[in-house]
Write a protein that holds these residues in place. Sequence first.
Motif, PDB file in Angstrom:
ATOM      1  N   ASP A  12       0.842  -1.131  -0.065  1.00 56.67           N
ATOM      2  CA  ASP A  12      -0.002   0.042  -0.025  1.00 56.67           C
ATOM      3  C   ASP A  12       0.937   1.197   0.067  1.00 56.67           C
ATOM      4  OD1 ASP A  12      -2.485  -1.320  -0.047  1.00 56.67           O
ATOM      5  OD2 ASP A  12      -2.127  -1.798   2.125  1.00 56.67           O
ATOM      6  N   GLN A  13       0.637   2.250  -0.954  1.00 60.72           N
ATOM      7  CA  GLN A  13       1.524   3.527  -1.211  1.00 60.72           C
ATOM      8  C   GLN A  13       0.565   4.528  -1.579  1.00 60.72           C
ATOM      9  OE1 GLN A  13       3.960   1.211  -4.315  1.00 60.72           O
ATOM     10  NE2 GLN A  13       5.432   2.445  -2.891  1.00 60.72           N
ATOM     11  N   THR A  14       1.146   5.639  -1.497  1.00 59.33           N
ATOM     12  CA  THR A  14       0.133   6.779  -1.858  1.00 59.33           C
ATOM     13  C   THR A  14       1.260   7.504  -3.332  1.00 59.33           C
ATOM     14  OG1 THR A  14       1.801   8.257  -0.486  1.00 59.33           O
ATOM     15  CG2 THR A  14      -0.215   7.646   0.223  1.00 59.33           C
ATOM     16  N   LEU A  15       0.471   8.228  -4.021  1.00 58.52           N
ATOM     17  CA  LEU A  15       1.079   8.624  -5.290  1.00 58.52           C
ATOM     18  C   LEU A  15       1.860   9.784  -4.934  1.00 58.52           C
ATOM     19  CD1 LEU A  15      -1.905   8.245  -7.851  1.00 58.52           C
ATOM     20  CD2 LEU A  15       0.056   6.740  -7.561  1.00 58.52           C
ATOM     21  N   SER A  16       2.489  10.616  -5.789  1.00 56.62           N
ATOM     22  CA  SER A  16       3.440  11.426  -5.299  1.00 56.62           C
ATOM     23  C   SER A  16       2.563  12.831  -4.632  1.00 56.62           C
ATOM     24  CB  SER A  16       4.236  11.777  -6.591  1.00 56.62           C
ATOM     25  OG  SER A  16       3.357  12.395  -7.701  1.00 56.62           O
ATOM     26  N   ASN A  17       1.310  13.013  -4.783  1.00 55.97           N
ATOM     27  CA  ASN A  17       0.823  13.752  -4.302  1.00 55.97           C
ATOM     28  C   ASN A  17       0.591  13.623  -3.034  1.00 55.97           C
ATOM     29  OD1 ASN A  17      -1.285  12.196  -3.986  1.00 55.97           O
ATOM     30  ND2 ASN A  17      -2.471  13.162  -5.291  1.00 55.97           N
ATOM     31  N   GLY A  18       0.994  12.333  -2.295  1.00 56.78           N
ATOM     32  CA  GLY A  18       0.804  12.046  -0.762  1.00 56.78           C
ATOM     33  C   GLY A  18      -0.705  11.815  -0.403  1.00 56.78           C
ATOM     34  N   SER A  19      -1.452  11.784  -1.106  1.00 63.63           N
ATOM     35  CA  SER A  19      -2.817  11.529  -0.668  1.00 63.63           C
ATOM     36  C   SER A  19      -3.662  10.377  -1.320  1.00 63.63           C
ATOM     37  CB  SER A  19      -3.841  12.772  -0.595  1.00 63.63           C
ATOM     38  OG  SER A  19      -3.889  13.358  -1.947  1.00 63.63           O
ATOM     39  N   THR A  20      -3.269  10.323  -2.746  1.00 61.90           N
ATOM     40  CA  THR A  20      -4.042   9.370  -3.762  1.00 61.90           C
ATOM     41  C   THR A  20      -3.475   8.083  -3.271  1.00 61.90           C
ATOM     42  OG1 THR A  20      -4.456  10.994  -5.324  1.00 61.90           O
ATOM     43  CG2 THR A  20      -4.615   8.672  -5.838  1.00 61.90           C
ATOM     44  N   PRO A  21      -4.373   7.199  -2.806  1.00 64.66           N
ATOM     45  CA  PRO A  21      -3.989   6.023  -2.495  1.00 64.66           C
ATOM     46  C   PRO A  21      -3.581   4.787  -3.391  1.00 64.66           C
ATOM     47  CG  PRO A  21      -6.101   5.919  -1.959  1.00 64.66           C
ATOM     48  CD  PRO A  21      -5.676   7.157  -2.098  1.00 64.66           C
ATOM     49  N   THR A  22      -2.757   3.751  -3.708  1.00 58.88           N
ATOM     50  CA  THR A  22      -2.726   2.853  -4.720  1.00 58.88           C
ATOM     51  C   THR A  22      -2.159   1.761  -4.026  1.00 58.88           C
ATOM     52  OG1 THR A  22      -1.291   2.572  -6.731  1.00 58.88           O
ATOM     53  CG2 THR A  22      -0.114   3.757  -5.237  1.00 58.88           C
ATOM     54  N   ARG A  23      -2.307   0.473  -4.758  1.00 61.06           N
ATOM     55  CA  ARG A  23      -1.981  -0.875  -4.219  1.00 61.06           C
ATOM     56  C   ARG A  23      -1.476  -1.748  -5.299  1.00 61.06           C
ATOM     57  NH1 ARG A  23      -6.693  -3.451  -1.043  1.00 61.06           N
ATOM     58  NH2 ARG A  23      -5.815  -2.173   0.607  1.00 61.06           N
ATOM     59  N   THR A  24      -0.216  -2.322  -4.981  1.00 67.78           N
ATOM     60  CA  THR A  24       0.312  -3.498  -5.893  1.00 67.78           C
ATOM     61  C   THR A  24       0.291  -4.526  -5.191  1.00 67.78           C
ATOM     62  OG1 THR A  24       1.932  -1.436  -6.653  1.00 67.78           O
ATOM     63  CG2 THR A  24       2.433  -3.711  -7.148  1.00 67.78           C
ATOM     64  N   THR A  25      -0.212  -5.515  -5.723  1.00 69.53           N
ATOM     65  CA  THR A  25      -0.111  -7.073  -5.291  1.00 69.53           C
ATOM     66  C   THR A  25       1.180  -7.787  -5.882  1.00 69.53           C
ATOM     67  OG1 THR A  25      -2.523  -7.123  -4.518  1.00 69.53           O
ATOM     68  CG2 THR A  25      -1.148  -9.032  -4.874  1.00 69.53           C
ATOM     69  N   PHE A  26       2.024  -8.371  -5.350  1.00 69.00           N
ATOM     70  CA  PHE A  26       2.884  -9.115  -5.731  1.00 69.00           C
ATOM     71  C   PHE A  26       2.650 -10.510  -5.433  1.00 69.00           C
ATOM     72  CE2 PHE A  26       5.538  -5.123  -5.132  1.00 69.00           C
ATOM     73  CZ  PHE A  26       6.239  -5.091  -6.147  1.00 69.00           C
ATOM     74  N   GLY A  27       2.802 -11.490  -6.317  1.00 65.22           N
ATOM     75  CA  GLY A  27       2.470 -12.883  -6.325  1.00 65.22           C
ATOM     76  C   GLY A  27       4.122 -13.304  -5.317  1.00 65.22           C
ATOM     77  N   LEU A  28       4.013 -14.613  -4.786  1.00 67.49           N
ATOM     78  CA  LEU A  28       4.978 -15.124  -4.166  1.00 67.49           C
ATOM     79  C   LEU A  28       5.441 -16.342  -4.878  1.00 67.49           C
ATOM     80  CD1 LEU A  28       4.015 -14.621  -0.502  1.00 67.49           C
ATOM     81  CD2 LEU A  28       5.647 -13.392  -1.586  1.00 67.49           C
ATOM     82  N   ARG A  29       6.754 -16.642  -4.975  1.00 70.70           N
ATOM     83  CA  ARG A  29       7.166 -17.818  -5.477  1.00 70.70           C
ATOM     84  C   ARG A  29       8.384 -18.450  -4.467  1.00 70.70           C
ATOM     85  NH1 ARG A  29       3.272 -16.890  -7.902  1.00 70.70           N
ATOM     86  NH2 ARG A  29       3.104 -16.773 -10.124  1.00 70.70           N
ATOM     87  N   GLN A  30       8.594 -19.573  -4.219  1.00 73.82           N
ATOM     88  CA  GLN A  30       9.573 -20.134  -3.499  1.00 73.82           C
ATOM     89  C   GLN A  30      10.433 -20.930  -4.460  1.00 73.82           C
ATOM     90  OE1 GLN A  30       8.590 -22.694  -0.415  1.00 73.82           O
ATOM     91  NE2 GLN A  30      10.308 -22.019   0.990  1.00 73.82           N
ATOM     92  N   HIS A  31      11.850 -20.646  -4.641  1.00 67.74           N
ATOM     93  CA  HIS A  31      12.737 -21.303  -5.586  1.00 67.74           C
ATOM     94  C   HIS A  31      14.055 -21.163  -5.035  1.00 67.74           C
ATOM     95  CE1 HIS A  31      14.305 -22.169  -9.442  1.00 67.74           C
ATOM     96  NE2 HIS A  31      15.017 -21.290  -9.266  1.00 67.74           N
ATOM     97  N   MET A  32      14.422 -22.531  -5.000  1.00 67.84           N
ATOM     98  CA  MET A  32      16.073 -22.749  -4.325  1.00 67.84           C
ATOM     99  C   MET A  32      15.967 -22.485  -2.814  1.00 67.84           C
ATOM    100  SD  MET A  32      17.619 -24.183  -6.815  1.00 67.84           S
ATOM    101  CE  MET A  32      19.213 -23.994  -6.668  1.00 67.84           C
ATOM    102  N   GLY A  33      15.022 -22.460  -2.033  1.00 64.92           N
ATOM    103  CA  GLY A  33      15.075 -22.257  -0.660  1.00 64.92           C
ATOM    104  C   GLY A  33      14.895 -20.917  -0.019  1.00 64.92           C
TER     105      GLY A  33
END
Length: 184
Positions: free
Chosen positions: A157-178
């Motif tokens: 969860d972040q804000t855009l550069s204006n500091g008030s508009t919320p934005t969200r990024t969802t990263f998938g998770l992978r397990q590889h080589m421990g």
Amino acid sequence: MAILLWPQRGDAQIRRCTRPDGEVVFTDRDCADVGGTDRPQPSVHSPTYGGKPWARGCSRSLRALVNEVTAAIESRDVNRLAGVYNWTGMSSRSGYAVLGRLDLIANRPLVGVSAVLPAPQLSVDADGAMVVSGAVRAEDYPGAKIVKRTPVALRVDQTLSNGSTPTRTTFGLRQHMGCWWIVL
């Protein structure tokens, strides 16, 4: 004769000393005088750099991955964020596109990073007993077997550069080589 009385240039060497309790002391005296031992400055290639163990981006636990993603975004370091990205099997064109997205993410103000758990599930096993998984309270289902499930994604969860508009990024998770890695 006056030249001999002229003050000579002194070379003060600053030493980095470590005391037995782990405290680092900088001094111009011998380390033994301050109760410590010589400790060389870590190089970029040492196992410890910048105060944290450095394992070339390998996060052995989800907690370590969350901490690394948080630190990368807070320091606005796209290279550090890219260090925990799973680049396996990616073409150059796709890689440049992902790096551009990571750069945008790394340069936004951070609100928080949290794990995304799979949806709670309630099922019945072969013996007729209930099996509960996810974020379901066991007290609500007496006799059910609790199945602990690992997170499936990281939500940033972040804000855009204006500091008030919320934005969200969802990263998938992978397990590889421990190690745990993020993917878009």
